[in-house]
Design an enzyme around this catalytic site. Structure first.
Site, mmCIF file in Angstrom:
data_model
loop_
_atom_site.group_PDB
_atom_site.id
_atom_site.type_symbol
_atom_site.label_atom_id
_atom_site.label_comp_id
_atom_site.label_asym_id
_atom_site.label_seq_id
_atom_site.Cartn_x
_atom_site.Cartn_y
_atom_site.Cartn_z
ATOM 1 C CG HIS A 19 -0.308 0.105 2.609
ATOM 2 N ND1 HIS A 19 -0.076 -0.799 3.359
ATOM 3 C CD2 HIS A 19 0.073 1.420 3.073
ATOM 4 C CE1 HIS A 19 0.550 -0.409 4.455
ATOM 5 N NE2 HIS A 19 0.397 1.196 4.221
ATOM 6 C CG ASP A 40 -0.345 -3.970 2.509
ATOM 7 O OD1 ASP A 40 0.213 -3.403 1.513
ATOM 8 O OD2 ASP A 40 -0.636 -3.310 3.264
#
Length: 174
Positions: free
Chosen positions: A83, A128
């Site tokens: 992210h 992630d």
């Protein structure tokens, strides 16, 4: 806080079954394995701080401004959260700073040559994870060292002591 002058604290390395595609380079007496800290105490702005507690921590910069932390896993590779890199894929906009403790004066800023974001990453924070490849190979020092990566079967038990490190916020403002 327990600080001693240059105390070497050993962490268990879960890498025993990992396969390496390179010959590890041991460049000094202070680097025996991954996950080693070389803690020394310093006074910064009137407060006692431990320097070298997390020598694998790096600062990821976007246009020269801090955006996320990462961990050194190799002389040229940094592990971070996907992210942190999702908005822009242009490598020239990013750099990594190694050797950062409290202030960046004694650190080195490095350009990148590759960004690898997990193919199943979505904005929902699933998968992630990302890798950044540094343009140049870095040398290990007492304050720049690799973190250990867990064995694929490693699963911490409930109640295990874990650490999350970074320079982000620790709570909501206001």
């Amino acid at each position: 806080m327990a600080c001693g002058p240059g105390d070497l604290q050993s962490l268990t390395s879960p890498l025993s079954s990992a396969r390496l595609d390179y010959q590890p380079s041991i460049e000094g007496p202070w680097l025996r394995a991954c996950g080693q800290t070389n803690v020394s105490c310093r006074v910064v702005k009137g407060k006692l701080v431990e320097v070298g507690k997390w020598p694998w921590q790096v600062s990821i910069l976007f246009l020269g401004t801090y955006i996320c932390s990462g961990s050194l896993i190799h002389h040229q590779w940094v592990l971070t959260a996907a992210h942190c890199l999702q908005r822009f894929k242009d490598l020239s906009l990013y750099s990594v700073m190694v050797g950062v403790h409290q202030r960046p004066e004694n650190s080195t800023q490095l350009p990148l040559t590759r960004m690898v974001i997990h193919k199943d990453f979505s904005n929902l924070m699933s998968q992630d994870i990302a890798l950044l490849k540094l343009r140049d190979s870095i040398s290990w020092s007492p304050f720049v060292q690799p973190v250990c990566l867990p064995n694929i079967k490693f699963k911490p038990s409930i109640g295990s002591m874990c650490w999350v490190i970074g320079w982000g916020t620790t709570g909501k403002k206001g």
